[in-house]
Design a protein around this motif. Structure first.
Motif, mmCIF file in Angstrom:
data_model
loop_
_atom_site.group_PDB
_atom_site.id
_atom_site.type_symbol
_atom_site.label_atom_id
_atom_site.label_comp_id
_atom_site.label_asym_id
_atom_site.label_seq_id
_atom_site.Cartn_x
_atom_site.Cartn_y
_atom_site.Cartn_z
ATOM 1 N N GLY A 9 1.248 -1.449 0.010
ATOM 2 C CA GLY A 9 -0.308 0.081 0.040
ATOM 3 C C GLY A 9 0.765 1.303 0.012
ATOM 4 N N THR A 10 -0.055 2.339 0.184
ATOM 5 C CA THR A 10 1.209 3.739 0.430
ATOM 6 C C THR A 10 -0.198 4.237 1.259
ATOM 7 N N TYR A 11 1.012 5.440 1.656
ATOM 8 C CA TYR A 11 0.574 6.512 2.915
ATOM 9 C C TYR A 11 1.336 8.304 2.181
ATOM 10 N N THR A 12 0.118 8.904 2.875
ATOM 11 C CA THR A 12 0.452 10.322 1.978
ATOM 12 C C THR A 12 -0.021 10.988 3.764
ATOM 13 N N CYS A 13 1.043 12.062 3.168
ATOM 14 C CA CYS A 13 1.261 12.788 4.340
ATOM 15 C C CYS A 13 0.280 14.031 4.396
ATOM 16 N N ALA A 14 -0.124 14.479 5.157
ATOM 17 C CA ALA A 14 -1.082 15.554 5.736
ATOM 18 C C ALA A 14 -0.659 17.069 5.118
ATOM 19 N N ASP A 15 0.781 17.347 5.555
ATOM 20 C CA ASP A 15 1.191 18.793 5.418
ATOM 21 C C ASP A 15 2.281 18.956 4.303
ATOM 22 N N ASP A 16 2.258 17.516 2.961
ATOM 23 C CA ASP A 16 2.345 17.793 2.040
ATOM 24 C C ASP A 16 1.522 17.738 0.685
ATOM 25 N N GLU A 17 1.863 19.229 0.559
ATOM 26 C CA GLU A 17 1.271 20.213 -1.208
ATOM 27 C C GLU A 17 1.327 19.128 -1.329
ATOM 28 N N ASP A 18 2.393 18.262 -2.323
ATOM 29 C CA ASP A 18 2.879 17.866 -3.480
ATOM 30 C C ASP A 18 0.990 16.258 -3.675
ATOM 31 N N GLY A 19 1.379 15.707 -2.100
ATOM 32 C CA GLY A 19 0.575 14.641 -2.178
ATOM 33 C C GLY A 19 1.276 13.609 -3.085
ATOM 34 N N THR A 20 2.836 13.585 -2.034
ATOM 35 C CA THR A 20 3.657 11.985 -2.859
ATOM 36 C C THR A 20 3.082 11.302 -1.475
ATOM 37 N N GLU A 21 3.152 9.966 -2.873
ATOM 38 C CA GLU A 21 2.578 8.549 -2.227
ATOM 39 C C GLU A 21 3.555 7.610 -1.567
ATOM 40 N N TYR A 22 3.837 7.542 -0.403
ATOM 41 C CA TYR A 22 5.058 6.218 -0.194
ATOM 42 C C TYR A 22 4.523 5.095 -0.182
ATOM 43 N N PRO A 23 5.244 4.041 -0.323
ATOM 44 C CA PRO A 23 5.473 2.614 0.229
ATOM 45 C C PRO A 23 5.193 2.571 1.864
ATOM 46 N N TRP A 24 4.324 1.450 1.881
ATOM 47 C CA TRP A 24 3.797 0.909 3.009
ATOM 48 C C TRP A 24 4.101 -0.831 2.703
ATOM 49 N N ASP A 25 4.773 -1.640 2.911
ATOM 50 C CA ASP A 25 4.411 -3.285 2.347
ATOM 51 C C ASP A 25 5.438 -3.581 3.632
ATOM 52 N N GLU A 26 4.200 -4.467 3.608
ATOM 53 C CA GLU A 26 5.040 -5.485 5.643
ATOM 54 C C GLU A 26 4.384 -7.007 4.923
ATOM 55 N N GLN A 27 4.690 -7.394 6.085
ATOM 56 C CA GLN A 27 4.992 -8.942 6.800
ATOM 57 C C GLN A 27 4.217 -9.523 7.978
ATOM 58 N N ARG A 28 2.993 -10.504 7.758
ATOM 59 C CA ARG A 28 2.854 -11.027 9.313
ATOM 60 C C ARG A 28 3.835 -11.737 9.928
ATOM 61 N N VAL A 29 3.653 -11.388 11.068
ATOM 62 C CA VAL A 29 4.222 -11.788 11.662
ATOM 63 C C VAL A 29 4.040 -12.594 12.926
ATOM 64 N N GLY A 30 2.522 -12.442 13.876
ATOM 65 C CA GLY A 30 2.002 -13.096 14.243
ATOM 66 C C GLY A 30 0.459 -12.587 14.419
ATOM 67 N N ASN A 31 -0.182 -13.410 15.294
ATOM 68 C CA ASN A 31 -1.721 -13.359 15.175
ATOM 69 C C ASN A 31 -2.565 -12.318 16.224
ATOM 70 N N THR A 32 -3.809 -12.837 16.685
ATOM 71 C CA THR A 32 -4.168 -11.561 17.066
ATOM 72 C C THR A 32 -3.527 -11.177 18.372
ATOM 73 N N PRO A 33 -3.668 -9.455 18.564
ATOM 74 C CA PRO A 33 -2.875 -8.511 19.749
ATOM 75 C C PRO A 33 -3.914 -8.295 20.345
ATOM 76 N N THR A 34 -4.112 -8.033 21.579
ATOM 77 C CA THR A 34 -5.016 -7.304 22.419
ATOM 78 C C THR A 34 -5.370 -5.585 22.031
ATOM 79 N N ASN A 35 -6.459 -5.362 22.560
ATOM 80 C CA ASN A 35 -7.072 -4.541 21.753
ATOM 81 C C ASN A 35 -5.869 -3.245 22.797
ATOM 82 N N LEU A 36 -5.493 -3.568 23.308
ATOM 83 C CA LEU A 36 -4.112 -2.238 24.398
ATOM 84 C C LEU A 36 -3.494 -1.978 23.444
ATOM 85 N N GLN A 37 -2.568 -3.197 22.773
ATOM 86 C CA GLN A 37 -1.263 -3.549 21.933
ATOM 87 C C GLN A 37 -1.644 -2.499 20.714
#
Length: 228
Positions: free
Chosen positions: A115-143
């Motif tokens: 996926g991608t993320y964009t900074c709210a204060d970036d006037e150019d609206g640049t999209e940065y990559p956001w790619d990750e791998q799964r490392v575990g299952n269900t976390p807690t609500n606090l986590q």
């Protein structure tokens, strides 16, 4: 003629059975391609901080937190395979890209997302990559830093000597606090999500400075990520 017709009929039924079986298999695969509560990497290569990204799914609503540095709020779309929303980090009022939008698509096997993320204060609206791998299952609500419904303001203490007095004024907040060892501090910043999230910077009487992120929790208390 009867035998030939019967043979053709059997071939037709056999093809239909195979087709239905294949369609069922495809349906099962597709149904598995959806976001669920899970734990993911938070790599520096994708702009992360080297810890873990926790995601909690409740219906179509999503709460999450990454590396005890930032939090996300989002919703599921496209048969729950697409997660879109906003992220929040400490440092508002002093640093850039402390909030913005993101869109993440889970893979067919549910083990990675891109996926991608964009900074709210970036006037150019640049999209940065956001790619990750799964490392575990269900976390807690606090986590996951699941948000509560009360303002992240007022008087807080942890029962061990830490005391914090925080006030919200429109879109800004201020706080004064005292640590267990008697060190005093002052914090100020910007209010988000109708007062449920406060992002700012702090300075302490011993010269320490850093960024801070407060957020409301379901039990009426507040959570806090801070970094020098």
């Amino acid at each position: 003629f009867f035998l030939q017709t019967f043979f053709l009929f059997c071939q037709f039924v056999s093809r239909m059975i195979r087709t239905v079986f294949l369609l069922l298999c495809v349906a099962l695969i597709v149904s598995a391609q959806r976001w669920t509560s899970s734990s993911w990497s938070d790599t520096e290569e994708s702009g992360g901080y080297g810890g873990t990204l926790y995601i909690c799914v409740d219906g179509s609503e999503v709460n999450g937190a990454y590396s005890e540095y930032g939090i996300i709020q989002g919703e599921l779309f496209d048969s729950s395979s697409l997660l879109s929303g906003r992220f929040y980090e400490g440092g508002a009022g002093a640093f850039s890209c402390v909030t913005g939008s993101f869109s993440l698509k889970i893979s067919n096997d549910g083990q990675t997302f891109t996926g991608t993320y964009t900074c709210a204060d970036d006037e150019d609206g640049t999209e940065y990559p956001w790619d990750e791998q799964r490392v575990g299952n269900t976390p807690t609500n606090l986590q996951c830093a699941v948000l509560g419904t009360e303002l992240a303001a007022g008087f807080f203490n942890d029962g061990e000597g830490y005391r914090n007095y925080m006030c919200i004024d429109d879109n800004d907040y201020e706080a004064s606090y005292e640590l267990e060892d008697g060190t005093e501090g002052y914090e100020y910043g910007v209010v988000y999500s109708d007062g449920l999230i406060n992002s700012g910077v702090y300075q302490e009487s011993d010269g320490s400075v850093g960024i801070s992120l407060f957020f409301s929790l379901p039990d009426g208390s507040v959570g806090n990520f801070y970094w020098e």
